[in-house]
Scaffold this motif. Sequence first.
Motif, PDB file in Angstrom:
ATOM      1  N   LEU A 168       0.822  -1.203   0.000  1.00 39.20           N
ATOM      2  CA  LEU A 168       0.000   0.000   0.000  1.00 39.20           C
ATOM      3  C   LEU A 168       0.861   1.260   0.000  1.00 39.20           C
ATOM      4  O   LEU A 168       0.575   2.217  -0.742  1.00 39.20           O
ATOM      5  CB  LEU A 168      -0.925  -0.009   1.227  1.00 39.20           C
ATOM      6  CG  LEU A 168      -2.060  -1.033   1.217  1.00 39.20           C
ATOM      7  CD1 LEU A 168      -2.849  -0.981   2.517  1.00 39.20           C
ATOM      8  CD2 LEU A 168      -2.999  -0.786   0.037  1.00 39.20           C
ATOM      9  N   VAL A 169       1.928   1.271   0.825  1.00 40.17           N
ATOM     10  CA  VAL A 169       2.766   2.467   0.894  1.00 40.17           C
ATOM     11  C   VAL A 169       3.507   2.688  -0.417  1.00 40.17           C
ATOM     12  O   VAL A 169       3.565   3.818  -0.941  1.00 40.17           O
ATOM     13  CB  VAL A 169       3.746   2.350   2.083  1.00 40.17           C
ATOM     14  CG1 VAL A 169       4.786   3.466   2.029  1.00 40.17           C
ATOM     15  CG2 VAL A 169       2.989   2.396   3.401  1.00 40.17           C
ATOM     16  N   VAL A 170       4.104   1.624  -0.978  1.00 43.46           N
ATOM     17  CA  VAL A 170       4.839   1.756  -2.233  1.00 43.46           C
ATOM     18  C   VAL A 170       3.903   2.186  -3.359  1.00 43.46           C
ATOM     19  O   VAL A 170       4.232   3.070  -4.167  1.00 43.46           O
ATOM     20  CB  VAL A 170       5.554   0.438  -2.582  1.00 43.46           C
ATOM     21  CG1 VAL A 170       6.138   0.490  -3.990  1.00 43.46           C
ATOM     22  CG2 VAL A 170       6.659   0.154  -1.569  1.00 43.46           C
ATOM     23  N   ALA A 185       5.424   9.141   3.316  1.00 39.61           N
ATOM     24  CA  ALA A 185       5.278   7.697   3.094  1.00 39.61           C
ATOM     25  C   ALA A 185       6.021   6.894   4.148  1.00 39.61           C
ATOM     26  O   ALA A 185       5.542   5.863   4.622  1.00 39.61           O
ATOM     27  CB  ALA A 185       5.785   7.343   1.695  1.00 39.61           C
ATOM     28  N   LEU A 186       7.209   7.394   4.541  1.00 34.22           N
ATOM     29  CA  LEU A 186       7.977   6.695   5.572  1.00 34.22           C
ATOM     30  C   LEU A 186       7.238   6.701   6.903  1.00 34.22           C
ATOM     31  O   LEU A 186       7.195   5.684   7.613  1.00 34.22           O
ATOM     32  CB  LEU A 186       9.356   7.353   5.716  1.00 34.22           C
ATOM     33  CG  LEU A 186      10.288   6.724   6.763  1.00 34.22           C
ATOM     34  CD1 LEU A 186      10.572   5.264   6.414  1.00 34.22           C
ATOM     35  CD2 LEU A 186      11.585   7.518   6.866  1.00 34.22           C
ATOM     36  N   LEU A 187       6.654   7.838   7.265  1.00 31.85           N
ATOM     37  CA  LEU A 187       5.881   7.905   8.513  1.00 31.85           C
ATOM     38  C   LEU A 187       4.676   6.967   8.469  1.00 31.85           C
ATOM     39  O   LEU A 187       4.376   6.281   9.451  1.00 31.85           O
ATOM     40  CB  LEU A 187       5.421   9.349   8.755  1.00 31.85           C
ATOM     41  CG  LEU A 187       6.542  10.361   9.058  1.00 31.85           C
ATOM     42  CD1 LEU A 187       5.960  11.759   9.199  1.00 31.85           C
ATOM     43  CD2 LEU A 187       7.291   9.968  10.324  1.00 31.85           C
ATOM     44  N   LEU A 218       3.622  -0.437  10.265  1.00 37.63           N
ATOM     45  CA  LEU A 218       4.392  -1.538  10.841  1.00 37.63           C
ATOM     46  C   LEU A 218       4.179  -1.623  12.353  1.00 37.63           C
ATOM     47  O   LEU A 218       4.071  -2.724  12.917  1.00 37.63           O
ATOM     48  CB  LEU A 218       5.880  -1.347  10.527  1.00 37.63           C
ATOM     49  CG  LEU A 218       6.270  -1.454   9.048  1.00 37.63           C
ATOM     50  CD1 LEU A 218       7.758  -1.201   8.881  1.00 37.63           C
ATOM     51  CD2 LEU A 218       5.896  -2.829   8.485  1.00 37.63           C
ATOM     52  N   LEU A 219       4.120  -0.470  13.013  1.00 33.84           N
ATOM     53  CA  LEU A 219       3.864  -0.476  14.458  1.00 33.84           C
ATOM     54  C   LEU A 219       2.483  -1.058  14.760  1.00 33.84           C
ATOM     55  O   LEU A 219       2.327  -1.872  15.674  1.00 33.84           O
ATOM     56  CB  LEU A 219       3.971   0.952  15.002  1.00 33.84           C
ATOM     57  CG  LEU A 219       3.661   1.118  16.512  1.00 33.84           C
ATOM     58  CD1 LEU A 219       4.643   0.295  17.340  1.00 33.84           C
ATOM     59  CD2 LEU A 219       3.705   2.583  16.913  1.00 33.84           C
ATOM     60  N   GLY A 220       1.480  -0.636  13.998  1.00 38.03           N
ATOM     61  CA  GLY A 220       0.133  -1.191  14.184  1.00 38.03           C
ATOM     62  C   GLY A 220       0.102  -2.681  13.939  1.00 38.03           C
ATOM     63  O   GLY A 220      -0.531  -3.433  14.697  1.00 38.03           O
TER      64      GLY A 220
END
Length: 534
Positions: free
Chosen positions: A23-25, A177-179, A185-187
Amino acid sequence: MERREPSVARQVLLLQVLVVLVLVVTSLALAVVDARRDARATATERAIGVASTLADSPTLVAALSTPEPSATIQPYAERVRADAEVDFITVMSLELIRYSHPDPANIGKPFIGDVGDAPQGRTFTQEYAGKLGPSMRAVVPIRDDDGTVVALVAVGITIVAINRSLRDDLVLIAVSALLVLLAGLLGAWLVSRRLKRQTHGMGEREMTRMYEYYSAVLHAVREGLLLLDQEGRVQLVNDEARRLLVLPENVIGRRFDDLGLAPGLVLAAQGRTTQSDDLYLAGDRLLLVSSAPAAWEGRAVGAVVTLRDHTELRAVTGELDVVRGLTESLRSQTHEAANRLHTIVSLIEMGRAGEAVDFATEELQIAQLLTDRVVGAVGDPVVAALLLGKTSEAVERGIDLTITGELPEGVDVPARDLVTVLGNLVDNAFDAVVERSVRRVGVRLELAGDAVRIVVGDSGPGLSEEDAARALERGWSTKASAGDPGGRGAGRGVGLALVGQVAKSHGGAVSVGRSDLGGAEFAVTLRAARAVSS
Protein backbone atom coordinates in the motif's frame (compact mmCIF):
# COMPACT_ATOMS: atom_id res chain seq x y z
CA MET A 1 11.97 -33.90 14.44
CA GLU A 2 8.91 -32.29 12.88
CA ARG A 3 9.43 -28.64 12.05
CA ARG A 4 6.97 -26.47 13.89
CA GLU A 5 4.79 -24.32 11.71
CA PRO A 6 4.88 -20.52 12.10
CA SER A 7 2.39 -19.21 14.60
CA VAL A 8 -0.81 -17.56 13.44
CA ALA A 9 0.41 -14.29 14.97
CA ARG A 10 3.63 -14.40 12.93
CA GLN A 11 1.78 -15.24 9.73
CA VAL A 12 -0.63 -12.36 10.31
CA LEU A 13 2.31 -10.05 11.08
CA LEU A 14 4.08 -10.98 7.83
CA LEU A 15 0.87 -10.61 5.86
CA GLN A 16 0.14 -7.22 7.42
CA VAL A 17 3.72 -6.04 6.79
CA LEU A 18 3.42 -7.13 3.16
CA VAL A 19 0.07 -5.36 2.79
CA VAL A 20 1.42 -2.20 4.41
CA LEU A 21 4.51 -2.23 2.15
CA VAL A 22 2.42 -2.75 -0.99
CA LEU A 23 0.00 0.00 0.00
CA VAL A 24 2.77 2.47 0.89
CA VAL A 25 4.84 1.76 -2.23
CA THR A 26 1.77 1.94 -4.45
CA SER A 27 0.63 5.14 -2.79
CA LEU A 28 4.14 6.60 -3.12
CA ALA A 29 4.31 5.73 -6.81
CA LEU A 30 0.87 7.22 -7.44
CA ALA A 31 1.82 10.33 -5.48
CA VAL A 32 5.01 10.74 -7.50
CA VAL A 33 3.17 10.32 -10.80
CA ASP A 34 0.48 12.73 -9.69
CA ALA A 35 3.04 15.27 -8.45
CA ARG A 36 4.97 14.99 -11.73
CA ARG A 37 1.83 15.49 -13.76
CA ASP A 38 0.76 18.44 -11.60
CA ALA A 39 4.22 19.98 -11.87
CA ARG A 40 4.15 19.83 -15.68
CA ALA A 41 0.61 21.14 -15.80
CA THR A 42 1.59 24.00 -13.49
CA ALA A 43 4.65 24.76 -15.63
CA THR A 44 2.51 24.81 -18.78
CA GLU A 45 -0.02 27.17 -17.17
CA ARG A 46 2.81 29.45 -16.04
CA ALA A 47 4.27 29.45 -19.56
CA ILE A 48 0.88 30.36 -21.01
CA GLY A 49 0.52 33.17 -18.47
CA VAL A 50 3.93 34.64 -19.24
CA ALA A 51 3.43 34.33 -23.01
CA SER A 52 -0.02 35.92 -22.85
CA THR A 53 1.34 38.83 -20.81
CA LEU A 54 4.13 39.43 -23.33
CA ALA A 55 1.73 39.16 -26.26
CA ASP A 56 -0.37 41.95 -24.75
CA SER A 57 2.62 44.17 -24.05
CA PRO A 58 2.52 47.47 -26.08
CA THR A 59 6.30 47.59 -25.99
CA LEU A 60 6.53 44.31 -27.84
CA VAL A 61 3.90 45.30 -30.41
CA ALA A 62 5.62 48.63 -31.05
CA ALA A 63 9.04 46.98 -31.44
CA LEU A 64 7.73 44.69 -34.19
CA SER A 65 7.10 47.72 -36.42
CA THR A 66 10.69 48.99 -36.13
CA PRO A 67 13.45 48.15 -38.66
CA GLU A 68 15.42 46.20 -35.98
CA PRO A 69 12.86 44.49 -33.74
CA SER A 70 15.48 42.38 -32.00
CA ALA A 71 17.23 45.39 -30.60
CA THR A 72 14.25 46.15 -28.41
CA ILE A 73 12.66 42.71 -28.05
CA GLN A 74 15.79 40.76 -26.94
CA PRO A 75 16.62 42.75 -23.76
CA TYR A 76 12.94 43.14 -22.93
CA ALA A 77 12.32 39.38 -23.26
CA GLU A 78 15.37 38.54 -21.15
CA ARG A 79 14.25 40.85 -18.35
CA VAL A 80 10.81 39.21 -18.35
CA ARG A 81 12.40 35.75 -18.49
CA ALA A 82 14.51 36.48 -15.41
CA ASP A 83 11.58 38.00 -13.51
CA ALA A 84 9.17 35.16 -14.44
CA GLU A 85 11.76 32.42 -13.77
CA VAL A 86 11.20 30.65 -17.07
CA ASP A 87 13.93 29.03 -19.17
CA PHE A 88 13.36 30.73 -22.50
CA ILE A 89 11.24 33.38 -24.21
CA THR A 90 11.33 33.43 -27.98
CA VAL A 91 9.57 36.10 -30.03
CA MET A 92 9.33 35.16 -33.71
CA SER A 93 7.79 36.32 -36.91
CA LEU A 94 5.01 34.49 -38.65
CA GLU A 95 7.78 32.91 -40.74
CA LEU A 96 9.20 31.52 -37.44
CA ILE A 97 12.35 33.67 -37.55
CA ARG A 98 13.54 34.40 -34.00
CA TYR A 99 13.64 37.97 -32.70
CA SER A 100 14.87 36.85 -29.26
CA HIS A 101 16.44 33.83 -27.57
CA PRO A 102 18.38 33.13 -24.33
CA ASP A 103 21.35 32.43 -26.57
CA PRO A 104 21.81 35.56 -28.77
CA ALA A 105 23.57 33.43 -31.38
CA ASN A 106 20.21 31.85 -32.24
CA ILE A 107 18.56 35.19 -33.05
CA GLY A 108 17.60 35.35 -36.71
CA LYS A 109 17.48 31.62 -36.99
CA PRO A 110 14.29 29.57 -37.51
CA PHE A 111 12.34 28.47 -34.44
CA ILE A 112 12.65 24.75 -33.69
CA GLY A 113 9.38 23.08 -32.83
CA ASP A 114 5.70 23.24 -33.63
CA VAL A 115 3.57 26.32 -33.33
CA GLY A 116 0.34 24.50 -33.99
CA ASP A 117 -2.58 26.79 -34.76
CA ALA A 118 -1.00 29.79 -33.01
CA PRO A 119 -0.69 31.69 -36.39
CA GLN A 120 -4.45 31.40 -36.67
CA GLY A 121 -4.84 33.19 -33.33
CA ARG A 122 -5.02 30.27 -30.88
CA THR A 123 -2.80 29.30 -27.98
CA PHE A 124 -0.73 26.17 -28.56
CA THR A 125 1.11 24.03 -25.93
CA GLN A 126 3.38 21.01 -26.22
CA GLU A 127 6.32 19.13 -24.71
CA TYR A 128 9.22 19.39 -27.10
CA ALA A 129 13.03 18.92 -27.07
CA GLY A 130 14.57 22.05 -28.46
CA LYS A 131 17.99 23.75 -28.20
CA LEU A 132 17.77 23.81 -24.38
CA GLY A 133 16.52 20.27 -24.09
CA PRO A 134 13.00 18.88 -23.42
CA SER A 135 10.64 21.53 -22.18
CA MET A 136 6.99 22.40 -21.62
CA ARG A 137 6.26 25.31 -23.93
CA ALA A 138 3.38 27.56 -24.87
CA VAL A 139 3.01 29.55 -28.15
CA VAL A 140 0.70 32.60 -28.08
CA PRO A 141 -0.12 34.93 -31.06
CA ILE A 142 0.77 38.63 -30.93
CA ARG A 143 -1.87 40.95 -32.41
CA ASP A 144 -1.65 44.54 -33.57
CA ASP A 145 -4.15 47.23 -32.84
CA ASP A 146 -6.45 45.86 -35.51
CA GLY A 147 -6.36 42.38 -34.03
CA THR A 148 -4.28 40.92 -36.80
CA VAL A 149 -1.73 38.28 -35.84
CA VAL A 150 1.66 39.85 -36.60
CA ALA A 151 4.04 37.61 -34.61
CA LEU A 152 4.30 34.77 -32.14
CA VAL A 153 5.80 34.45 -28.65
CA ALA A 154 6.95 31.11 -27.24
CA VAL A 155 7.68 30.60 -23.51
CA GLY A 156 9.17 27.37 -22.18
CA ILE A 157 10.23 25.73 -18.92
CA THR A 158 12.66 22.86 -19.27
CA ILE A 159 11.90 19.44 -17.82
CA VAL A 160 15.12 19.67 -15.83
CA ALA A 161 13.86 22.80 -14.07
CA ILE A 162 10.48 21.19 -13.50
CA ASN A 163 12.09 18.12 -11.96
CA ARG A 164 14.33 20.32 -9.84
CA SER A 165 11.30 22.06 -8.35
CA LEU A 166 9.55 18.69 -8.04
CA ARG A 167 12.39 17.31 -5.95
CA ASP A 168 11.33 19.22 -2.84
CA ASP A 169 7.77 17.91 -3.19
CA LEU A 170 9.07 14.36 -3.62
CA VAL A 171 11.10 14.64 -0.41
CA LEU A 172 7.96 15.65 1.47
CA ILE A 173 6.05 12.79 -0.14
CA ALA A 174 8.82 10.32 0.76
CA VAL A 175 8.91 11.50 4.39
CA SER A 176 5.13 11.20 4.61
CA ALA A 177 5.28 7.70 3.09
CA LEU A 178 7.98 6.70 5.57
CA LEU A 179 5.88 7.91 8.51
CA VAL A 180 2.85 6.02 7.18
CA LEU A 181 5.01 2.92 6.74
CA LEU A 182 6.34 3.14 10.30
CA ALA A 183 2.82 3.67 11.68
CA GLY A 184 1.54 0.70 9.68
CA LEU A 185 4.39 -1.54 10.84
CA LEU A 186 3.86 -0.48 14.46
CA GLY A 187 0.13 -1.19 14.18
CA ALA A 188 0.83 -4.57 12.60
CA TRP A 189 3.26 -5.42 15.40
CA LEU A 190 0.77 -4.43 18.09
CA VAL A 191 -1.98 -6.51 16.44
CA SER A 192 0.41 -9.45 16.10
CA ARG A 193 1.45 -9.16 19.74
CA ARG A 194 -2.14 -9.19 20.94
CA LEU A 195 -3.02 -12.05 18.59
CA LYS A 196 -0.03 -14.05 19.84
CA ARG A 197 -1.21 -13.54 23.41
CA GLN A 198 -4.74 -14.62 22.49
CA THR A 199 -3.66 -17.69 20.47
CA HIS A 200 -0.77 -18.63 22.79
CA GLY A 201 1.65 -18.70 19.88
CA MET A 202 -0.02 -21.64 18.14
CA GLY A 203 -0.06 -22.27 14.41
CA GLU A 204 -3.16 -22.61 12.28
CA ARG A 205 -2.96 -26.41 11.93
CA GLU A 206 -2.29 -26.74 15.64
CA MET A 207 -5.32 -24.60 16.44
CA THR A 208 -7.43 -26.62 14.00
CA ARG A 209 -6.36 -29.90 15.56
CA MET A 210 -6.97 -28.53 19.05
CA TYR A 211 -10.46 -27.37 18.13
CA GLU A 212 -11.34 -30.68 16.47
CA TYR A 213 -10.01 -32.73 19.38
CA TYR A 214 -11.60 -30.42 21.93
CA SER A 215 -14.96 -30.66 20.20
CA ALA A 216 -14.74 -34.47 19.92
CA VAL A 217 -13.72 -34.93 23.56
CA LEU A 218 -16.22 -32.40 24.83
CA HIS A 219 -19.16 -34.17 23.23
CA ALA A 220 -17.89 -37.70 23.89
CA VAL A 221 -17.17 -37.39 27.62
CA ARG A 222 -19.89 -38.85 29.84
CA GLU A 223 -19.48 -36.25 32.57
CA GLY A 224 -21.09 -32.85 32.42
CA LEU A 225 -18.56 -30.08 31.90
CA LEU A 226 -18.97 -26.34 32.46
CA LEU A 227 -16.45 -23.52 32.10
CA LEU A 228 -17.23 -20.18 33.73
CA ASP A 229 -15.29 -16.96 33.28
CA GLN A 230 -14.29 -14.50 36.01
CA GLU A 231 -17.73 -12.81 35.88
CA GLY A 232 -19.56 -16.12 36.31
CA ARG A 233 -20.72 -16.35 32.70
CA VAL A 234 -20.96 -19.70 30.94
CA GLN A 235 -18.26 -19.93 28.28
CA LEU A 236 -18.33 -23.65 27.54
CA VAL A 237 -20.84 -26.43 28.15
CA ASN A 238 -21.09 -29.96 26.75
CA ASP A 239 -24.14 -32.06 25.91
CA GLU A 240 -24.16 -33.98 29.20
CA ALA A 241 -24.15 -30.77 31.26
CA ARG A 242 -27.04 -29.44 29.19
CA ARG A 243 -28.96 -32.66 29.87
CA LEU A 244 -28.24 -32.83 33.60
CA LEU A 245 -29.03 -29.17 34.30
CA VAL A 246 -31.72 -28.81 31.59
CA LEU A 247 -29.95 -25.76 30.17
CA PRO A 248 -31.38 -23.66 27.32
CA GLU A 249 -29.74 -23.52 23.89
CA ASN A 250 -28.60 -19.90 24.32
CA VAL A 251 -26.76 -20.56 27.59
CA ILE A 252 -23.34 -19.46 26.29
CA GLY A 253 -22.53 -15.99 27.60
CA ARG A 254 -25.29 -15.97 30.23
CA ARG A 255 -24.58 -15.63 33.94
CA PHE A 256 -24.69 -18.96 35.76
CA ASP A 257 -26.76 -17.52 38.62
CA ASP A 258 -29.47 -16.40 36.15
CA LEU A 259 -30.27 -19.94 34.97
CA GLY A 260 -32.65 -20.81 37.84
CA LEU A 261 -30.40 -23.50 39.33
CA ALA A 262 -30.05 -24.52 42.97
CA PRO A 263 -28.39 -21.80 45.09
CA GLY A 264 -25.94 -24.30 46.59
CA LEU A 265 -24.92 -25.51 43.14
CA VAL A 266 -24.42 -21.93 41.94
CA LEU A 267 -22.26 -21.06 44.95
CA ALA A 268 -20.17 -24.18 44.45
CA ALA A 269 -19.63 -23.42 40.76
CA GLN A 270 -18.69 -19.80 41.41
CA GLY A 271 -16.49 -20.56 44.41
CA ARG A 272 -12.84 -19.61 44.40
CA THR A 273 -11.70 -22.82 46.12
CA THR A 274 -11.49 -26.42 44.93
CA GLN A 275 -14.44 -28.66 45.86
CA SER A 276 -14.56 -32.37 45.14
CA ASP A 277 -17.55 -34.68 44.81
CA ASP A 278 -20.21 -32.71 46.69
CA LEU A 279 -23.85 -33.74 46.30
CA TYR A 280 -26.45 -31.24 45.10
CA LEU A 281 -30.04 -31.54 44.05
CA ALA A 282 -30.88 -30.05 40.65
CA GLY A 283 -34.50 -30.59 39.69
CA ASP A 284 -35.19 -34.30 40.11
CA ARG A 285 -31.52 -35.28 39.84
CA LEU A 286 -28.90 -35.73 42.51
CA LEU A 287 -25.59 -34.53 41.08
CA LEU A 288 -22.03 -35.15 42.18
CA VAL A 289 -20.31 -31.82 41.61
CA SER A 290 -16.61 -30.96 41.53
CA SER A 291 -15.30 -27.46 40.89
CA ALA A 292 -11.86 -25.92 40.70
CA PRO A 293 -10.49 -22.49 39.78
CA ALA A 294 -9.00 -22.33 36.28
CA ALA A 295 -5.76 -20.45 35.65
CA TRP A 296 -3.40 -19.84 32.76
CA GLU A 297 0.21 -18.89 33.43
CA GLY A 298 -0.69 -17.81 36.95
CA ARG A 299 -3.65 -15.69 35.84
CA ALA A 300 -7.15 -16.69 36.97
CA VAL A 301 -9.49 -17.19 34.01
CA GLY A 302 -12.59 -18.64 35.70
CA ALA A 303 -13.72 -22.00 37.06
CA VAL A 304 -14.13 -25.57 35.77
CA VAL A 305 -17.19 -27.51 36.97
CA THR A 306 -17.77 -31.22 36.38
CA LEU A 307 -21.11 -32.95 36.96
CA ARG A 308 -22.01 -36.61 37.39
CA ASP A 309 -25.48 -38.05 37.72
CA HIS A 310 -25.62 -39.63 41.17
CA THR A 311 -29.35 -40.31 41.26
CA GLU A 312 -29.39 -44.04 40.46
CA LEU A 313 -26.17 -44.69 42.31
CA ARG A 314 -27.51 -42.95 45.40
CA ALA A 315 -30.69 -45.01 45.30
CA VAL A 316 -28.67 -48.22 45.03
CA THR A 317 -26.42 -46.98 47.82
CA GLY A 318 -29.50 -46.39 49.96
CA GLU A 319 -30.57 -49.96 49.42
CA LEU A 320 -27.05 -51.10 50.24
CA ASP A 321 -27.20 -49.10 53.48
CA VAL A 322 -30.43 -50.91 54.32
CA VAL A 323 -28.76 -54.25 53.67
CA ARG A 324 -25.82 -53.20 55.84
CA GLY A 325 -28.26 -52.22 58.58
CA LEU A 326 -29.98 -55.58 58.33
CA THR A 327 -26.60 -57.30 58.46
CA GLU A 328 -25.62 -55.41 61.58
CA SER A 329 -28.99 -56.23 63.09
CA LEU A 330 -28.55 -59.92 62.31
CA ARG A 331 -25.04 -59.82 63.76
CA SER A 332 -26.40 -58.31 66.97
CA GLN A 333 -29.22 -60.83 67.08
CA THR A 334 -26.68 -63.62 66.55
CA HIS A 335 -24.72 -62.32 69.52
CA GLU A 336 -27.88 -62.19 71.63
CA ALA A 337 -28.94 -65.65 70.41
CA ALA A 338 -25.57 -67.01 71.53
CA ASN A 339 -26.08 -65.52 74.96
CA ARG A 340 -29.55 -66.97 75.19
CA LEU A 341 -28.28 -70.36 73.99
CA HIS A 342 -25.60 -70.37 76.67
CA THR A 343 -28.29 -69.54 79.25
CA ILE A 344 -30.49 -72.39 78.07
CA VAL A 345 -27.57 -74.87 78.10
CA SER A 346 -26.61 -73.78 81.62
CA LEU A 347 -30.17 -74.22 82.85
CA ILE A 348 -30.25 -77.75 81.42
CA GLU A 349 -26.88 -78.57 83.01
CA MET A 350 -28.31 -77.34 86.32
CA GLY A 351 -31.17 -79.79 85.93
CA ARG A 352 -33.78 -77.09 85.31
CA ALA A 353 -35.05 -78.26 81.95
CA GLY A 354 -38.52 -76.84 82.42
CA GLU A 355 -37.26 -73.36 83.07
CA ALA A 356 -34.97 -73.68 80.02
CA VAL A 357 -37.94 -74.59 77.82
CA ASP A 358 -40.02 -71.71 79.19
CA PHE A 359 -37.15 -69.22 78.59
CA ALA A 360 -36.60 -70.36 74.99
CA THR A 361 -40.31 -70.41 74.22
CA GLU A 362 -40.81 -66.89 75.57
CA GLU A 363 -38.00 -65.47 73.39
CA LEU A 364 -39.34 -67.20 70.30
CA GLN A 365 -42.86 -65.94 70.96
CA ILE A 366 -41.67 -62.32 71.35
CA ALA A 367 -39.59 -62.45 68.15
CA GLN A 368 -42.34 -64.18 66.20
CA LEU A 369 -44.94 -61.74 67.49
CA LEU A 370 -42.87 -58.78 66.31
CA THR A 371 -42.23 -60.37 62.94
CA ASP A 372 -45.89 -61.28 62.46
CA ARG A 373 -46.98 -57.76 63.41
CA VAL A 374 -44.61 -56.05 60.99
CA VAL A 375 -45.19 -58.48 58.13
CA GLY A 376 -48.92 -58.27 58.67
CA ALA A 377 -48.87 -54.49 58.52
CA VAL A 378 -46.55 -54.28 55.52
CA GLY A 379 -47.16 -56.52 52.58
CA ASP A 380 -43.92 -55.77 50.74
CA PRO A 381 -41.19 -58.11 52.08
CA VAL A 382 -38.39 -55.58 51.33
CA VAL A 383 -40.12 -52.83 53.32
CA ALA A 384 -40.94 -55.32 56.09
CA ALA A 385 -37.29 -56.37 56.28
CA LEU A 386 -36.28 -52.71 56.52
CA LEU A 387 -38.67 -52.05 59.38
CA LEU A 388 -37.57 -55.22 61.21
CA GLY A 389 -33.98 -54.07 60.87
CA LYS A 390 -34.85 -50.61 62.16
CA THR A 391 -36.71 -52.23 65.07
CA SER A 392 -33.61 -54.19 66.03
CA GLU A 393 -31.47 -51.07 65.67
CA ALA A 394 -33.91 -49.16 67.88
CA VAL A 395 -33.63 -51.83 70.59
CA GLU A 396 -29.84 -51.63 70.46
CA ARG A 397 -29.86 -47.81 70.71
CA GLY A 398 -32.50 -47.75 73.45
CA ILE A 399 -35.17 -46.20 71.26
CA ASP A 400 -38.86 -47.06 71.53
CA LEU A 401 -39.97 -47.58 67.91
CA THR A 402 -43.67 -48.05 67.23
CA ILE A 403 -45.16 -48.96 63.86
CA THR A 404 -48.85 -48.39 63.23
CA GLY A 405 -51.14 -48.51 60.23
CA GLU A 406 -51.03 -50.82 57.23
CA LEU A 407 -49.43 -50.89 53.83
CA PRO A 408 -50.97 -53.89 52.04
CA GLU A 409 -49.26 -55.90 49.34
CA GLY A 410 -49.79 -54.70 45.77
CA VAL A 411 -49.31 -50.98 46.41
CA ASP A 412 -48.12 -49.44 43.13
CA VAL A 413 -45.00 -47.84 44.57
CA PRO A 414 -41.58 -49.42 43.88
CA ALA A 415 -40.03 -51.01 46.95
CA ARG A 416 -36.85 -49.01 46.25
CA ASP A 417 -38.75 -45.71 46.67
CA LEU A 418 -40.47 -46.89 49.87
CA VAL A 419 -37.12 -47.99 51.30
CA THR A 420 -35.60 -44.57 50.41
CA VAL A 421 -38.40 -42.65 52.13
CA LEU A 422 -38.72 -44.85 55.24
CA GLY A 423 -35.00 -45.43 55.69
CA ASN A 424 -34.02 -41.76 55.53
CA LEU A 425 -36.91 -40.51 57.67
CA VAL A 426 -36.38 -43.14 60.37
CA ASP A 427 -32.61 -42.51 60.39
CA ASN A 428 -33.25 -38.78 60.81
CA ALA A 429 -35.67 -39.50 63.65
CA PHE A 430 -33.14 -41.79 65.39
CA ASP A 431 -30.49 -39.06 65.14
CA ALA A 432 -32.93 -36.51 66.58
CA VAL A 433 -33.71 -38.54 69.76
CA VAL A 434 -30.36 -40.24 70.37
CA GLU A 435 -29.29 -37.60 72.91
CA ARG A 436 -32.73 -37.22 74.57
CA SER A 437 -33.75 -38.81 77.84
CA VAL A 438 -37.05 -39.96 76.27
CA ARG A 439 -36.28 -41.74 72.99
CA ARG A 440 -39.45 -42.45 71.07
CA VAL A 441 -40.03 -42.71 67.32
CA GLY A 442 -43.35 -43.44 65.67
CA VAL A 443 -43.95 -44.68 62.12
CA ARG A 444 -47.45 -44.55 60.68
CA LEU A 445 -48.36 -46.10 57.32
CA GLU A 446 -51.64 -45.13 55.66
CA LEU A 447 -53.37 -45.92 52.40
CA ALA A 448 -56.28 -43.67 51.38
CA GLY A 449 -57.63 -44.24 47.90
CA ASP A 450 -54.77 -43.76 45.45
CA ALA A 451 -52.41 -42.06 47.94
CA VAL A 452 -49.83 -43.59 50.23
CA ARG A 453 -48.96 -41.54 53.30
CA ILE A 454 -45.89 -42.21 55.42
CA VAL A 455 -45.56 -40.26 58.68
CA VAL A 456 -42.50 -40.41 60.92
CA GLY A 457 -42.45 -38.50 64.22
CA ASP A 458 -39.98 -38.35 67.08
CA SER A 459 -39.60 -37.05 70.63
CA GLY A 460 -36.63 -34.88 69.73
CA PRO A 461 -36.32 -31.12 70.18
CA GLY A 462 -38.47 -30.45 67.12
CA LEU A 463 -38.15 -27.70 64.52
CA SER A 464 -39.51 -24.18 64.38
CA GLU A 465 -41.31 -23.06 61.23
CA GLU A 466 -38.21 -21.23 60.06
CA ASP A 467 -35.97 -24.23 60.82
CA ALA A 468 -38.39 -26.58 59.08
CA ALA A 469 -38.36 -24.51 55.92
CA ARG A 470 -34.58 -24.23 56.07
CA ALA A 471 -34.25 -27.97 56.69
CA LEU A 472 -36.12 -28.68 53.48
CA GLU A 473 -34.04 -26.12 51.60
CA ARG A 474 -30.90 -27.86 52.68
CA GLY A 475 -31.82 -30.51 50.24
CA TRP A 476 -29.94 -28.32 47.78
CA SER A 477 -26.63 -29.20 49.41
CA THR A 478 -25.07 -31.89 51.56
CA LYS A 479 -23.46 -29.30 53.82
CA ALA A 480 -25.01 -27.37 56.65
CA SER A 481 -25.53 -23.72 55.92
CA ALA A 482 -23.47 -20.98 57.51
CA GLY A 483 -26.42 -20.09 59.71
CA ASP A 484 -26.73 -23.62 61.04
CA PRO A 485 -23.28 -25.05 61.59
CA GLY A 486 -24.61 -27.80 63.72
CA GLY A 487 -26.40 -29.47 60.92
CA ARG A 488 -29.07 -31.43 62.84
CA GLY A 489 -30.08 -34.79 61.59
CA ALA A 490 -33.31 -33.50 60.16
CA GLY A 491 -31.41 -30.89 58.25
CA ARG A 492 -29.06 -33.19 56.42
CA GLY A 493 -29.38 -32.38 52.77
CA VAL A 494 -28.96 -35.74 51.07
CA GLY A 495 -31.58 -37.73 52.97
CA LEU A 496 -34.32 -35.16 52.61
CA ALA A 497 -33.25 -34.48 49.03
CA LEU A 498 -33.85 -38.12 48.17
CA VAL A 499 -37.15 -38.15 50.03
CA GLY A 500 -38.28 -35.00 48.23
CA GLN A 501 -37.14 -36.43 44.91
CA VAL A 502 -39.20 -39.62 45.43
CA ALA A 503 -42.25 -37.62 46.51
CA LYS A 504 -41.99 -35.36 43.48
CA SER A 505 -41.61 -38.29 41.09
CA HIS A 506 -44.87 -39.75 42.47
CA GLY A 507 -46.77 -36.48 42.34
CA GLY A 508 -46.65 -36.04 46.11
CA ALA A 509 -45.06 -33.70 48.62
CA VAL A 510 -43.13 -33.54 51.89
CA SER A 511 -44.43 -31.55 54.86
CA VAL A 512 -42.87 -30.81 58.24
CA GLY A 513 -44.89 -30.34 61.41
CA ARG A 514 -45.07 -31.04 65.14
CA SER A 515 -45.34 -34.63 66.29
CA ASP A 516 -47.62 -35.92 69.03
CA LEU A 517 -44.45 -37.31 70.61
CA GLY A 518 -43.16 -33.78 71.14
CA GLY A 519 -40.61 -33.48 68.35
CA ALA A 520 -40.61 -33.07 64.59
CA GLU A 521 -42.92 -34.94 62.25
CA PHE A 522 -42.25 -35.54 58.56
CA ALA A 523 -45.21 -36.56 56.39
CA VAL A 524 -44.67 -37.83 52.84
CA THR A 525 -47.55 -38.27 50.42
CA LEU A 526 -47.08 -40.35 47.28
CA ARG A 527 -50.09 -39.46 45.16
CA ALA A 528 -49.03 -41.42 42.13
CA ALA A 529 -49.49 -44.69 43.99
CA ARG A 530 -52.64 -46.74 43.75
CA ALA A 531 -53.88 -49.78 45.57
CA VAL A 532 -54.22 -52.92 43.50
CA SER A 533 -57.01 -55.22 44.58
CA SER A 534 -56.12 -58.85 44.91
